[in-house]
Design an enzyme around this catalytic site. Structure first.
Site, mmCIF file in Angstrom:
data_model
loop_
_atom_site.group_PDB
_atom_site.id
_atom_site.type_symbol
_atom_site.label_atom_id
_atom_site.label_comp_id
_atom_site.label_asym_id
_atom_site.label_seq_id
_atom_site.Cartn_x
_atom_site.Cartn_y
_atom_site.Cartn_z
ATOM 1 N N PHE A 168 -10.026 -2.932 -2.908
ATOM 2 C CA PHE A 168 -8.654 -3.367 -3.172
ATOM 3 C C PHE A 168 -8.230 -4.207 -1.975
ATOM 4 O O PHE A 168 -8.237 -3.725 -0.839
ATOM 5 C CB PHE A 168 -7.776 -2.116 -3.307
ATOM 6 C CG PHE A 168 -6.311 -2.387 -3.521
ATOM 7 C CD1 PHE A 168 -5.829 -2.667 -4.793
ATOM 8 C CD2 PHE A 168 -5.416 -2.340 -2.464
ATOM 9 C CE1 PHE A 168 -4.471 -2.894 -4.999
ATOM 10 C CE2 PHE A 168 -4.061 -2.567 -2.662
ATOM 11 C CZ PHE A 168 -3.591 -2.840 -3.933
ATOM 12 N N LEU A 205 -5.493 -6.285 -0.229
ATOM 13 C CA LEU A 205 -4.094 -6.686 -0.050
ATOM 14 C C LEU A 205 -3.847 -7.172 1.381
ATOM 15 O O LEU A 205 -3.257 -8.232 1.598
ATOM 16 C CB LEU A 205 -3.181 -5.481 -0.366
ATOM 17 C CG LEU A 205 -1.693 -5.631 -0.050
ATOM 18 C CD1 LEU A 205 -1.039 -6.635 -1.009
ATOM 19 C CD2 LEU A 205 -0.958 -4.289 -0.161
ATOM 20 N N SER A 206 -4.339 -6.413 2.368
ATOM 21 C CA SER A 206 -4.008 -6.690 3.773
ATOM 22 C C SER A 206 -4.596 -7.998 4.253
ATOM 23 O O SER A 206 -5.699 -8.383 3.881
ATOM 24 C CB SER A 206 -4.526 -5.565 4.665
ATOM 25 O OG SER A 206 -4.019 -4.339 4.232
ATOM 26 N N GLU A 207 -3.838 -8.643 5.120
ATOM 27 C CA GLU A 207 -4.267 -9.911 5.732
ATOM 28 C C GLU A 207 -3.981 -9.841 7.226
ATOM 29 O O GLU A 207 -3.203 -8.986 7.661
ATOM 30 C CB GLU A 207 -3.471 -11.072 5.120
ATOM 31 C CG GLU A 207 -3.705 -11.241 3.639
ATOM 32 C CD GLU A 207 -3.056 -12.511 3.082
ATOM 33 O OE1 GLU A 207 -2.307 -13.183 3.835
ATOM 34 O OE2 GLU A 207 -3.302 -12.805 1.905
ATOM 35 N N GLY A 261 0.119 -6.881 6.850
ATOM 36 C CA GLY A 261 -0.346 -5.494 6.747
ATOM 37 C C GLY A 261 0.781 -4.701 6.106
ATOM 38 O O GLY A 261 0.844 -4.548 4.883
ATOM 39 N N ILE A 308 -10.841 -4.372 4.855
ATOM 40 C CA ILE A 308 -11.042 -3.989 3.455
ATOM 41 C C ILE A 308 -12.103 -2.886 3.339
ATOM 42 O O ILE A 308 -13.278 -3.085 3.671
ATOM 43 C CB ILE A 308 -11.425 -5.219 2.591
ATOM 44 C CG1 ILE A 308 -10.347 -6.309 2.713
ATOM 45 C CG2 ILE A 308 -11.663 -4.804 1.140
ATOM 46 C CD1 ILE A 308 -8.930 -5.891 2.301
ATOM 47 N N GLU A 326 -2.979 2.523 3.572
ATOM 48 C CA GLU A 326 -2.165 2.698 2.355
ATOM 49 C C GLU A 326 -0.688 2.942 2.689
ATOM 50 O O GLU A 326 0.006 3.714 2.036
ATOM 51 C CB GLU A 326 -2.773 3.771 1.454
ATOM 52 C CG GLU A 326 -4.190 3.351 1.059
ATOM 53 C CD GLU A 326 -4.706 3.939 -0.222
ATOM 54 O OE1 GLU A 326 -3.916 4.347 -1.063
ATOM 55 O OE2 GLU A 326 -5.947 3.962 -0.368
ATOM 56 N N THR A 336 1.601 2.698 6.547
ATOM 57 C CA THR A 336 1.723 3.502 7.775
ATOM 58 C C THR A 336 2.792 4.588 7.571
ATOM 59 O O THR A 336 3.577 4.535 6.621
ATOM 60 C CB THR A 336 2.174 2.607 8.950
ATOM 61 O OG1 THR A 336 3.455 2.047 8.597
ATOM 62 C CG2 THR A 336 1.185 1.483 9.229
HETATM 63 N N1 CAA Z 1 6.764 0.305 -7.963
HETATM 64 C C1 CAA Z 1 7.167 -0.805 -8.614
HETATM 65 N N2 CAA Z 1 7.749 -1.858 -8.005
HETATM 66 C C2 CAA Z 1 7.945 -1.762 -6.666
HETATM 67 C C3 CAA Z 1 7.559 -0.637 -5.923
HETATM 68 C C4 CAA Z 1 6.939 0.437 -6.619
HETATM 69 N N3 CAA Z 1 6.523 1.538 -6.001
HETATM 70 N N4 CAA Z 1 7.887 -0.843 -4.629
HETATM 71 C C5 CAA Z 1 8.447 -2.054 -4.558
HETATM 72 N N5 CAA Z 1 8.488 -2.614 -5.790
HETATM 73 C C6 CAA Z 1 9.037 -3.908 -6.188
HETATM 74 C C7 CAA Z 1 10.534 -3.966 -5.912
HETATM 75 O O1 CAA Z 1 11.279 -3.426 -6.985
HETATM 76 C C8 CAA Z 1 10.758 -5.454 -5.760
HETATM 77 O O2 CAA Z 1 10.838 -6.076 -7.018
HETATM 78 P P1 CAA Z 1 12.235 -6.684 -7.586
HETATM 79 O O3 CAA Z 1 12.658 -7.735 -6.608
HETATM 80 O O4 CAA Z 1 11.877 -7.226 -8.930
HETATM 81 O O5 CAA Z 1 13.193 -5.539 -7.641
HETATM 82 C C9 CAA Z 1 9.463 -5.921 -5.128
HETATM 83 O O6 CAA Z 1 8.482 -4.943 -5.390
HETATM 84 C C10 CAA Z 1 9.579 -6.121 -3.629
HETATM 85 O O7 CAA Z 1 9.996 -4.905 -3.093
HETATM 86 P P2 CAA Z 1 10.824 -4.800 -1.757
HETATM 87 O O8 CAA Z 1 11.973 -5.756 -1.766
HETATM 88 O O9 CAA Z 1 11.125 -3.370 -1.530
HETATM 89 O O10 CAA Z 1 9.757 -5.375 -0.694
HETATM 90 P P3 CAA Z 1 9.702 -5.254 0.874
HETATM 91 O O11 CAA Z 1 9.233 -6.543 1.408
HETATM 92 O O12 CAA Z 1 10.970 -4.669 1.421
HETATM 93 O O13 CAA Z 1 8.469 -4.227 1.108
HETATM 94 C C11 CAA Z 1 7.327 -2.168 1.284
HETATM 95 C C12 CAA Z 1 8.381 -3.004 0.540
HETATM 96 C C13 CAA Z 1 7.482 -0.761 0.722
HETATM 97 C C14 CAA Z 1 7.567 -2.116 2.776
HETATM 98 C C15 CAA Z 1 5.938 -2.744 0.949
HETATM 99 O O14 CAA Z 1 5.765 -4.024 1.514
HETATM 100 C C16 CAA Z 1 4.804 -1.846 1.384
HETATM 101 O O15 CAA Z 1 4.511 -0.847 0.715
HETATM 102 N N6 CAA Z 1 4.117 -2.200 2.487
HETATM 103 C C17 CAA Z 1 2.919 -1.479 2.902
HETATM 104 C C18 CAA Z 1 1.701 -2.074 2.288
HETATM 105 C C19 CAA Z 1 0.550 -1.120 2.271
HETATM 106 O O16 CAA Z 1 0.659 0.039 1.897
HETATM 107 N N7 CAA Z 1 -0.621 -1.636 2.615
HETATM 108 C C20 CAA Z 1 -1.825 -0.841 2.530
HETATM 109 C C21 CAA Z 1 -2.998 -1.742 2.334
HETATM 110 S S1 CAA Z 1 -4.145 -1.170 1.158
HETATM 111 C C22 CAA Z 1 -5.145 -0.058 1.954
HETATM 112 O O17 CAA Z 1 -4.886 0.403 3.023
HETATM 113 C C23 CAA Z 1 -6.291 0.349 1.151
HETATM 114 C C24 CAA Z 1 -7.468 0.849 1.856
HETATM 115 O O18 CAA Z 1 -8.373 0.123 2.140
HETATM 116 C C25 CAA Z 1 -7.640 2.295 2.061
#
Ligand code: CAA
Length: 380
Positions: free
Chosen positions: A123, A125-127, A131, A157, A363, A365
């Site tokens: 998966f 997502l991160s760049e 992050g 990744i 996933e 912080t």
């Molecule tokens: N379900 C559905 N929609 C969601 C949602 C959810 N859980 N969370 C946010 N959204 C939607 C919002 O409703 C919004 O849409 P609308 O404008 O249509 O309402 C849109 O997404 C943007 O949301 P925000 O305005 O809240 O966005 P934000 O910039 O404030 O960021 C955040 C929100 C929660 C901080 C998010 O950026 C985030 O979760 N960041 C962390 C990313 C992350 O977890 N990265 C992990 C990488 S993957 C990994 O680690 C995998 C691995 O290898 C193990």
């Protein structure tokens, strides 16, 4: 609320425990030292049905519930968190997203081999500059009619080199912000797709973590998941479930550290008695057990929320925040209880301590979990 496990759930838990003891424990220290990917063990986990646990059998999965999944994650993580993160990413971030939002053709082509463990997924997502701030995607997927042209770099990744199928989040229309982001399915051998260097990590060293580079990769439109612009919501929804898996991983690391410490404290003697008879050690064990019990209830609650169709954004974030802190606190105390032996590799607890740290980072912080939790509780 009744958290009694069903007979089937107990059997699955026992199967995971046995597998972890018999097949993950041997060689775990060497895999950690050499950053060796557990290829044989992953193959076996596919055979046992651990790689597509919640996927419908129609698509090659085991058709189990989320509670069974967290039970397996806990047992595997007690012994080898490098192997359990592979299970977590494949189940939560790849299979779940494909089954829930993928087209029938995508499910037939990609989900079946992923869920049965013939191949594993990643998966992306991160760049380098996106992050926690996940909407700031720099990777672009330019719409060319019947296909997209993908350019950019992804970082950290999991399964970076060992995967065959990659779900990549990329910006198609910058003007539209997060509503201009898409999720695309990429195959490893698509021209222009390069695997970058492997990261040399503090913990979960058996899992392979890479950067990925895309140079004009041509991706057919049928590989987009969902409608145009659904990519960011797809990522958020997928990660909300992923956080339950990582919370279960953190719980397992904590429980593994605790079980080793309890055993050691009953065997090791100092000042004429087993160290468990000294209150300084007994109280540490009491604190560990209390924190772990709370983490386990939070993890089960979040899994159950998902199973009954309730919202799990909040309960998943709470479970991850608490369980990852528990993993950190408990594994540090486990090293302390083991004393000098805790500081050397043979006793496993120093590895659990190093592995614990990532659960507070990936996933989302712990700080991101607090954003999700505070927004969740203040919304009403
Ligand atoms: N379900 C559905 N929609 C969601 C949602 C959810 N859980 N969370 C946010 N959204 C939607 C919002 O409703 C919004 O849409 P609308 O404008 O249509 O309402 C849109 O997404 C943007 O949301 P925000 O305005 O809240 O966005 P934000 O910039 O404030 O960021 C955040 C929100 C929660 C901080 C998010 O950026 C985030 O979760 N960041 C962390 C990313 C992350 O977890 N990265 C992990 C990488 S993957 C990994 O680690 C995998 C691995 O290898 C193990």
């Amino acid at each position: 609320m009744d958290f009694t496990l069903s007979e089937e759930q107990k059997m699955i838990q026992e199967a995971a425990r046995e597998f972890a003891q018999n097949e993950l424990l041997p060689g775990v220290i060497e895999r950690d030292e050499k950053q060796k990917f557990p290829a044989e063990q992953v193959k076996r986990m596919g055979e046992l049905g651990f790689l597509g646990m919640m996927v419908d059998p129609e698509y090659g999965g085991s058709g189990l519930d989320t509670v069974s999944y967290v039970l397996v994650m806990e047992e595997l993580s007690k012994v080898d968190a490098s192997s359990s993160v592979i299970v977590s990413v494949n189940n939560s971030l790849v299979c779940w997203g494909l089954e829930t939002y993928g087209s029938e053709a995508q499910k037939t082509k990609y989900l079946k081999p992923l869920a049965s463990g013939d191949v594993i997924g990643a998966f992306c997502l991160s760049e380098p500059e996106a992050g926690s701030d996940a909407t700031s995607q720099k990777t672009t997927a330019v719409d060319k009619g019947d296909h997209y042209i993908l350019n950019g770099t992804k970082n950290w990744i999991t399964n970076g080199n060992s995967a065959s199928v990659y779900i990549v989040i990329a910006q198609t229309d910058k003007e539209k912000g997060h509503k201009g982001i898409n999720a695309l399915i990429i195959e490893k051998d698509m021209p222009g797709f390069e695997i970058g260097p492997k990261e040399n990590k503090l913990g979960i060293r058996g899992s392979d973590t890479h950067s990925l580079i895309f140079n004009d990769v041509k991706i057919p439109k049928e590989n987009r998941i969902g409608e145009d612009g659904f990519g960011f919501k797809f990522a958020m929804k997928t990660l909300a479930g992923g956080r339950i898996g990582i919370a279960a991983q953190a719980l397992g690391i904590a429980a593994g550290a605790y079980e080793l410490s309890k055993k050691y404290a009953k065997e090791r003697k100092a000042f004429g008695t087993e160290i468990a008879n000294h209150q300084a050690i007994a109280f540490k064990l009491a604190d560990m057990c209390t924190q772990i019990e709370a983490a386990r209830l939070l993890v089960y609650k979040a899994a159950r929320d998902k199973d009954i169709g309730a919202n799990y954004d909040l309960s998943g974030a709470i479970a991850k925040l608490h369980a990852s802190q528990t993993a950190m606190d408990t594994s540090i105390e486990a090293v302390q209880i083991h004393g000098g032996n805790g500081y050397v590799k043979d006793y496993h607890v120093e590895r659990l301590m190093r592995d614990a740290k990532i659960t507070q980072i990936y996933e989302g912080t712990s700080e991101i979990q607090k954003i999700v939790i505070s927004r969740g509780i203040l919304r009403n």
